[in-house]
Design a protein around this motif. Structure first.
Motif, PDB file in Angstrom:
ATOM      1  N   PHE A 200      -1.064  -8.063  -2.739  1.00 57.09           N
ATOM      2  CA  PHE A 200       0.538  -8.741  -2.465  1.00 57.09           C
ATOM      3  C   PHE A 200       0.542 -10.282  -2.308  1.00 57.09           C
ATOM      4  O   PHE A 200      -0.403 -10.225  -1.648  1.00 57.09           O
ATOM      5  CB  PHE A 200       0.758  -7.249  -1.380  1.00 57.09           C
ATOM      6  N   ASP A 231      -3.735 -11.519   6.224  1.00 52.73           N
ATOM      7  CA  ASP A 231      -3.224 -10.790   6.038  1.00 52.73           C
ATOM      8  C   ASP A 231      -3.867 -10.776   4.342  1.00 52.73           C
ATOM      9  O   ASP A 231      -2.912 -11.350   3.511  1.00 52.73           O
ATOM     10  CB  ASP A 231      -2.578 -10.031   6.045  1.00 52.73           C
ATOM     11  N   ASP A 242      -6.182  -3.885   1.774  1.00 51.78           N
ATOM     12  CA  ASP A 242      -5.484  -4.344   2.368  1.00 51.78           C
ATOM     13  C   ASP A 242      -6.133  -4.257   4.258  1.00 51.78           C
ATOM     14  O   ASP A 242      -6.888  -3.309   4.527  1.00 51.78           O
ATOM     15  CB  ASP A 242      -4.962  -3.042   3.120  1.00 51.78           C
ATOM     16  N   LEU A 243      -6.375  -5.964   3.758  1.00 49.55           N
ATOM     17  CA  LEU A 243      -7.291  -6.493   5.422  1.00 49.55           C
ATOM     18  C   LEU A 243      -6.323  -7.732   6.163  1.00 49.55           C
ATOM     19  O   LEU A 243      -5.270  -8.791   6.029  1.00 49.55           O
ATOM     20  CB  LEU A 243      -8.692  -6.601   5.052  1.00 49.55           C
ATOM     21  N   THR A 244      -6.659  -7.700   7.817  1.00 49.78           N
ATOM     22  CA  THR A 244      -6.461  -8.238   8.722  1.00 49.78           C
ATOM     23  C   THR A 244      -7.383  -9.059   9.197  1.00 49.78           C
ATOM     24  O   THR A 244      -8.680  -8.471  10.076  1.00 49.78           O
ATOM     25  CB  THR A 244      -4.937  -8.023   9.064  1.00 49.78           C
ATOM     26  N   GLU A 335      -3.911  -1.022  11.846  1.00 51.74           N
ATOM     27  CA  GLU A 335      -3.099  -2.389  11.874  1.00 51.74           C
ATOM     28  C   GLU A 335      -2.899  -2.332  12.859  1.00 51.74           C
ATOM     29  O   GLU A 335      -1.190  -3.095  12.361  1.00 51.74           O
ATOM     30  CB  GLU A 335      -2.941  -3.035  10.334  1.00 51.74           C
ATOM     31  N   GLU A 349      -6.905  -5.706  10.758  1.00 55.33           N
ATOM     32  CA  GLU A 349      -6.569  -4.370   9.948  1.00 55.33           C
ATOM     33  C   GLU A 349      -8.096  -3.983   9.728  1.00 55.33           C
ATOM     34  O   GLU A 349      -8.580  -5.088   8.523  1.00 55.33           O
ATOM     35  CB  GLU A 349      -5.241  -4.581   8.826  1.00 55.33           C
TER      36      GLU A 349
HETATM   37 ZN    ZN Z   1      -2.569  -5.767   5.596  1.00 55.03          ZN
END
Ligand code: ZN
Ligand code: ZN
Length: 374
Positions: A200, A231, A242-244, A335, A349
């Motif tokens: 994204f 993010d 998907d990580l933050t 998250e 996240e």
């Molecule tokens: Zn994210």
């Protein structure tokens, strides 16, 4: 229009993981007394057939799978899915569909309402009359919600690529770098490591900009003493991570240190609760209750997490009003975040697999505050 794969008796078989998914889809088609299911969502089509050409649709019949596509993707469809029948259309998709409906004498065909515009639905309806389109949102979704071994392996790779790129970029973060430069660098490093792209649009938010949970990277410069929220995620083999994480340049502003410790505690509390049978709203409220003890629950303005896989946001959702229960095989983000307009935000996240025994955190980047200082 041209066709391939019509010699049904001698057709090769799909790989076993696709055969399992197709068989589950067909049992749902039977239960709903449908003659077939029309798949127009790209991710669903890939999930069931392994074909991801941007034009087209798949028609799942009890003994046959049709891929409807155009000339640009004909070769790819045949190469990827030699076990399926391909209909290469020259005219409209509705005409190709109508032809198959007549040929197989179909009367009731399921479709996915979320993946068909009102206009296309009207055109299809007219083209296949007197056969009927039956809205069937619950044929593929319940399958995709529980990840099989193939999918978990792909998700792990998508996470590894994202993490390895993050480590490389972290070493280069310097005062003077803009949000946009950092985002571009991260995307570049993910692609170099095997990603087809970012999951994204990457979020990089410096200082007070980070109070917007979905900030768009701009020309704000990182300075000594900046808090930076990042993010991001990688697409690898169609699956999305998907990580933050937060980075603090040279030092941690005291207010951020407090936010960070509270958000981390909330995340760990929520993760400890994740196990089959637990209601999703209870996981969400575990994080919210933890933040409440620090007086920060009203600064946590979104749901705790979401499913991910072929899409970046897919069911299930860990939200305050979701009473569904977790099941082994689900993969969700956890998250929690705290957002203070004018000051900034902190979010952490990770991607978590629900297992028979509880859960397994698939992402492995450190969350220790001293490792976040660059
Ligand atoms: Zn994210
Ligand atoms: Zn997320």
């Amino acid at each position: 229009m041209s066709e391939t794969g019509s010699t049904e008796a001698r057709a090769p078989q799909p790989p076993s993981y696709l055969a399992r998914r197709l068989s589950a889809c067909r049992s749902s088609i039977r239960k709903k007394a449908l003659d077939g299911h029309l798949v127009t969502g790209r991710a669903d089509q890939y999930y069931l057939t392994g074909f991801d050409g941007e034009d087209g649709a798949a028609l799942i019949l009890p003994r046959r799978v049709w891929l409807l596509t155009d000339g640009r993707f004909a070769e790819e469809a045949e190469r990827r899915c030699p076990w399926a029948s391909t209909l290469v259309r020259e005219g409209a998709l509705s005409e190709a569909l109508a032809r198959l409906v007549r040929r197989h004498r179909l009367a009731r065909i399921g479709f996915e309402p979320a993946a068909l515009t009102v206009g296309t639905h009207a055109t299809f309806r007219k083209a296949i009359h007197p056969a009927r389109l039956v809205a069937s949102p619950r044929i593929v979704e319940p399958l995709r919600v529980l990840k099989d071994a193939q999918e978990i392996a792909q998700l792990r790779r998508a996470i590894e690529v994202a993490e390895s790129a993050f480590r490389a970029v972290t070493r280069r973060v310097r005062p003077g770098m803009t949000e946009r430069e950092l985002a571009a660098d991260l995307q570049h490093e993910m692609i170099r490591r095997g990603a087809t792209g970012a999951s994204f649009p990457i979020i990089v938010a410096v200082g007070s900009h980070s109070s917007l949970p979905h900030a768009v990277p701009g020309d704000r410069k990182i300075r000594s003493g900046s808090a930076v929220l990042i993010d991001w995620g990688a697409v690898v083999g169609h699956y999305r991570s998907d990580l933050t994480r937060m980075l603090f340049v040279h030092r941690i502003p005291p207010r951020f240190e407090r936010f960070y410790n509270c958000v981390r505690e909330a995340q760990e509390t929520a993760i400890r609760m994740i196990a089959p049978g637990v209601r999703m709203c209870d996981v969400d409220s575990a994080a919210r209750d933890s933040l409440r003890q620090a007086g920060l629950d009203d600064r946590f303005t979104h749901s705790l997490g979401h499913g991910l896989g072929l899409d970046i946001h897919e069911p299930p959702r860990l939200g305050p009003r979701v009473t569904d229960r977790l099941e082994a095989g689900m993969v969700v983000t956890v998250e929690p975040g705290v957002y203070w307009p004018g000051v900034g935000g902190v979010r952490i996240e990770d991607d978590v697999l629900v297992t028979e025994a509880g859960c397994k955190v698939l992402s492995g980047l450190s969350k220790d505050l001293d490792t976040m200082v660059v």
